[in-house]
Design an enzyme around this catalytic site. Structure first.
Site, PDB file in Angstrom:
ATOM      1  N   ALA A 149      30.910  50.039  43.902  1.00 35.66           N
ATOM      2  CA  ALA A 149      30.694  49.306  45.158  1.00 35.66           C
ATOM      3  C   ALA A 149      29.865  50.119  46.157  1.00 35.66           C
ATOM      4  CB  ALA A 149      32.042  48.934  45.772  1.00 35.66           C
TER       5      ALA A 149
ATOM      6  N   LYS B  44      29.317  45.644  49.649  1.00 34.08           N
ATOM      7  CA  LYS B  44      29.247  46.948  50.305  1.00 34.08           C
ATOM      8  C   LYS B  44      27.791  47.416  50.247  1.00 34.08           C
ATOM      9  CE  LYS B  44      33.789  46.594  49.134  1.00 34.08           C
ATOM     10  NZ  LYS B  44      34.334  45.439  48.398  1.00 34.08           N
TER      11      LYS B  44
ATOM     12  N   PHE C 154      40.934  50.926  42.989  1.00 29.27           N
ATOM     13  CA  PHE C 154      41.092  50.056  44.168  1.00 29.27           C
ATOM     14  C   PHE C 154      42.151  48.985  43.853  1.00 29.27           C
ATOM     15  CE2 PHE C 154      39.829  46.287  46.659  1.00 29.27           C
ATOM     16  CZ  PHE C 154      40.111  46.804  47.901  1.00 29.27           C
ATOM     17  N   ASP C 155      42.796  48.421  44.887  1.00 28.51           N
ATOM     18  CA  ASP C 155      43.927  47.477  44.703  1.00 28.51           C
ATOM     19  C   ASP C 155      43.609  46.309  43.769  1.00 28.51           C
ATOM     20  OD1 ASP C 155      43.865  48.842  47.091  1.00 28.51           O
ATOM     21  OD2 ASP C 155      44.628  47.196  48.291  1.00 28.51           O
TER      22      ASP C 155
ATOM     23  N   HIS D  99      51.061  43.006  52.665  1.00 25.47           N
ATOM     24  CA  HIS D  99      50.371  43.425  53.895  1.00 25.47           C
ATOM     25  C   HIS D  99      49.511  42.323  54.510  1.00 25.47           C
ATOM     26  CE1 HIS D  99      47.841  44.336  50.455  1.00 25.47           C
ATOM     27  NE2 HIS D  99      46.777  44.357  51.230  1.00 25.47           N
TER      28      HIS D  99
ATOM     29  N   TYR E 142      20.265  24.953  39.073  1.00 32.14           N
ATOM     30  CA  TYR E 142      21.514  25.326  38.405  1.00 32.14           C
ATOM     31  C   TYR E 142      21.242  26.373  37.322  1.00 32.14           C
ATOM     32  CZ  TYR E 142      26.143  24.886  36.375  1.00 32.14           C
ATOM     33  OH  TYR E 142      27.410  25.150  35.934  1.00 32.14           O
TER      34      TYR E 142
ATOM     35  N   ASP F 140      33.034  51.754  38.767  1.00 33.53           N
ATOM     36  CA  ASP F 140      33.309  50.767  39.815  1.00 33.53           C
ATOM     37  C   ASP F 140      32.427  51.225  40.978  1.00 33.53           C
ATOM     38  OD1 ASP F 140      34.190  49.235  41.885  1.00 33.53           O
ATOM     39  OD2 ASP F 140      36.313  49.692  41.651  1.00 33.53           O
TER      40      ASP F 140
HETATM   41  N1  F0G Z   1      36.185  48.070  43.974  1.00 36.76           N
HETATM   42  C1  F0G Z   1      36.180  48.769  45.122  1.00 36.76           C
HETATM   43  C2  F0G Z   1      36.016  50.249  45.068  1.00 36.76           C
HETATM   44  C3  F0G Z   1      36.356  48.103  46.355  1.00 36.76           C
HETATM   45  O1  F0G Z   1      36.357  48.808  47.477  1.00 36.76           O
HETATM   46  C4  F0G Z   1      36.511  46.698  46.363  1.00 36.76           C
HETATM   47  C5  F0G Z   1      36.722  45.982  47.613  1.00 36.76           C
HETATM   48  C6  F0G Z   1      36.483  46.021  45.124  1.00 36.76           C
HETATM   49  C7  F0G Z   1      36.301  46.737  43.957  1.00 36.76           C
HETATM   50  C8  F0G Z   1      36.624  44.524  45.043  1.00 36.76           C
HETATM   51  O2  F0G Z   1      35.455  43.922  45.450  1.00 36.76           O
HETATM   52  O3  F0G Z   1      36.162  42.613  47.459  1.00 36.76           O
HETATM   53  O4  F0G Z   1      33.987  42.182  46.300  1.00 36.76           O
HETATM   54  O5  F0G Z   1      36.101  41.537  45.229  1.00 36.76           O
HETATM   55  N2  F0G Z   1      37.059  46.534  48.710  1.00 36.76           N
HETATM   56  C9  F0G Z   1      37.223  45.904  50.011  1.00 36.76           C
HETATM   57  C10 F0G Z   1      37.792  46.874  51.011  1.00 36.76           C
HETATM   58  C11 F0G Z   1      37.911  44.588  50.007  1.00 36.76           C
HETATM   59  O6  F0G Z   1      38.136  46.438  52.136  1.00 36.76           O
HETATM   60  O7  F0G Z   1      37.861  48.070  50.753  1.00 36.76           O
HETATM   61  P1  F0G Z   1      35.425  42.472  46.155  1.00 36.76           P
END
Ligand code: F0G
Length: 462
Positions: free
Chosen positions: A220, A261, A127-128, A454, A75, A218
């Site tokens: 990824a 990613k 990103f969303d 969506h 842990y 950010d």
């Molecule tokens: N930032 C970027 C640029 C992303 O593409 C994603 C996720 C996230 C943050 C969030 O990360 O999913 O690990 O919580 N993108 C995926 C996509 C879901 O399909 O483009 P996460």
């Protein structure tokens, strides 16, 4: 590395295979009806080639799987945490590191510490989930990517760059005191996996310094971004990928990373913070415990941290990146040869098909790229995702559908998972649809959820 005049053979051989099956046309029709014409609601067993996302869908190496067996599931104080910490320090150059269960976990921990209510977070393009976490923390997300990003035909090599003039104007107009921080997304996912240049990042840093604003990444797809910098940016070709990555991160005060990613793992995330950010680190650590887990695991199993520590090195290998980016580009080229309109230049992780232009007979209110997703699955068993009018949702004030300029279908390529023959199959599906594309009809909502519609919406044909 294989020279560029040779076919680009995969820089790996395959030790384990996972069978995939193409259902019959009749079975695909039934599956899609059950799913309410929404590919998100398909079972993965009903999909032949899954291009929904590149997130957590890649294949790990034998070295990573070997690391899984070395998981220390204590842990507190897991040895895999310390391995990962060492790797994060080495690659990103940040002394402070916290693990999280995935990217949005990192956003949830960090953003409320950076955002004050009503203030702006300026990005190239958020990103969303990032935008959602900015809003949950009381902030307001603003996208100031350069205008070429919205022109699918522009071959501009760094369409993820921030519009520097717009950035200065925005800060001057709103007042520096009304801005929480600047966030650069590399590569710019919502802008089509388009890279940010080192020069642009340096300029953003200068502006951040001038107005005393924190600057975060950010990150990824940090390695894919570095590869584009090496290949496309003047004066960068002699630097190694690790050098470019270091330079990028040195320009920021810290980062959030979805490890699903370029971490080359199926789950995981992290926060990295620069030397001057010790106080922020201490506060983030306090939030990490109740939100994600104790500081030495943060939502990840010990074995997953070990796989990530190894993946972060593998992703920087140039022959890996050349094949990865090359595979996505080859798919894009094949589609262009057939005459399918796509975003140019092809992005790092996905090919974006311009559904609105290709199916010009379908009005945007009838969701052309969603109609294309449906047709693609029926034709071939391939799952793609709409990035357009359905994703854009409704204006919270007027309740009307937002009509984004771009209505696209994303073919997202998982890492080390499919071969070029799979990509040829994808291109062939488009060729077959092309012959009768005018027969494809639009769709309307049969059920429309109030938020993030969506994912769970159901559709009917018009
Ligand atoms: N930032 C970027 C640029 C992303 O593409 C994603 C996720 C996230 C943050 C969030 O990360 O999913 O690990 O919580 N993108 C995926 C996509 C879901 O399909 O483009 P996460």
């Amino acid at each position: 590395m294989v020279e560029s005049s040779w076919p680009q053979a995969e820089p790996y051989r395959i030790k384990v295979v996972e069978p995939i099956k193409l259902l019959s046309r009749d079975q695909r029709e039934k599956a899609l009806e059950r799913a309410g014409l929404n590919p998100f609601s398909l079972k993965s067993d009903e999909v032949f080639i899954d291009l929904l996302t590149d997130s957590g869908t890649g294949a790990m190496s034998d070295n990573q799987w070997a690391g899984i067996m070395l998981g220390d599931e204590s842990y507190a104080g897991s040895r895999n945490f310390f391995n990962l910490e060492r790797v994060v320090r080495d690659i990103f150059g940040y002394p402070f590191f916290l693990p999280t269960h995935q990217g949005r976990g990192a956003e949830n921990v960090l953003f409320p510490l950076l955002i004050e209510k009503g203030k702006y977070v300026i990005g190239n393009m958020h990103f969303d989930t990032t935008k959602a976490h900015i809003e949950i923390a009381g902030g307001r997300g603003v996208n100031l990517v350069r205008k070429e990003a919205y022109n699918l035909d522009s071959e501009y090599p760094f369409k993820g760059d921030m519009d520097i003039e717009a950035l200065v104007d925005f800060i001057e107009n709103k007042g520096q005191e009304n801005i929480s921080f600047i966030l650069m997304t590399i590569t710019c996912n919502s802008g089509g996996g388009q890279p940010v240049s080192l020069e642009n990042m340096q300029k953003v840093r200068e502006i951040a310094d001038k107005y005393k604003l924190p600057l975060f990444l950010d990150a990824a797809r940090f390695a894919e971004n570095a590869y584009f910098v090496k290949k496309r940016e003047q004066g960068q070709k002699d630097k190694s990928i690790p050098e470019i990555i270091r330079e990028f991160f040195a320009l920021a005060d810290g980062c959030t990373v979805s490890a699903k990613k370029d971490g080359l793992v199926n789950i995981g995330g992290l926060i990295g913070l620069a030397e001057e950010q010790e106080e922020l680190y201490m506060r983030a650590k306090e939030r990490l415990v109740p939100l994600e887990g104790f500081v030495t695991y943060g939502g990840m199993a010990g074995r997953d941290m070990e796989a990530l520590a190894r993946g972060l090195y593998e992703v920087q290998e140039e022959d890996y990146l050349a094949h990865r980016i090359g595979q996505v580009e080859r798919l894009g080229k094949k589609l262009m040869e057939i005459g399918i309109p796509i975003q140019k230049p092809v992005g790092g992780h996905a090919v974006f098909v311009d559904g609105k232009t290709w199916l010009a007979h379908i009005p945007q209110e009838q969701f052309p790229s969603q109609a294309l997703c449906i047709e693609l699955y029926l034709e071939s068993g391939i799952r793609a995702v709409e990035v357009g009018t359905i994703l854009a949702g409704r204006d919270p004030e007027t309740g009307k559908n937002v009509m984004p300029e771009l209505d696209l279908l994303r073919l997202t390529v998982p890492r080390r998972t499919y071969t070029d023959n799979h990509m040829d199959y994808v291109a062939e599906a488009f060729r077959r649809i092309d012959n009768r594309r005018e027969e494809i009809s639009g769709v309307r909502f049969a059920y429309e959820p109030k938020i993030l519609r969506h994912f769970t919406a159901r559709f009917a044909r018009v």
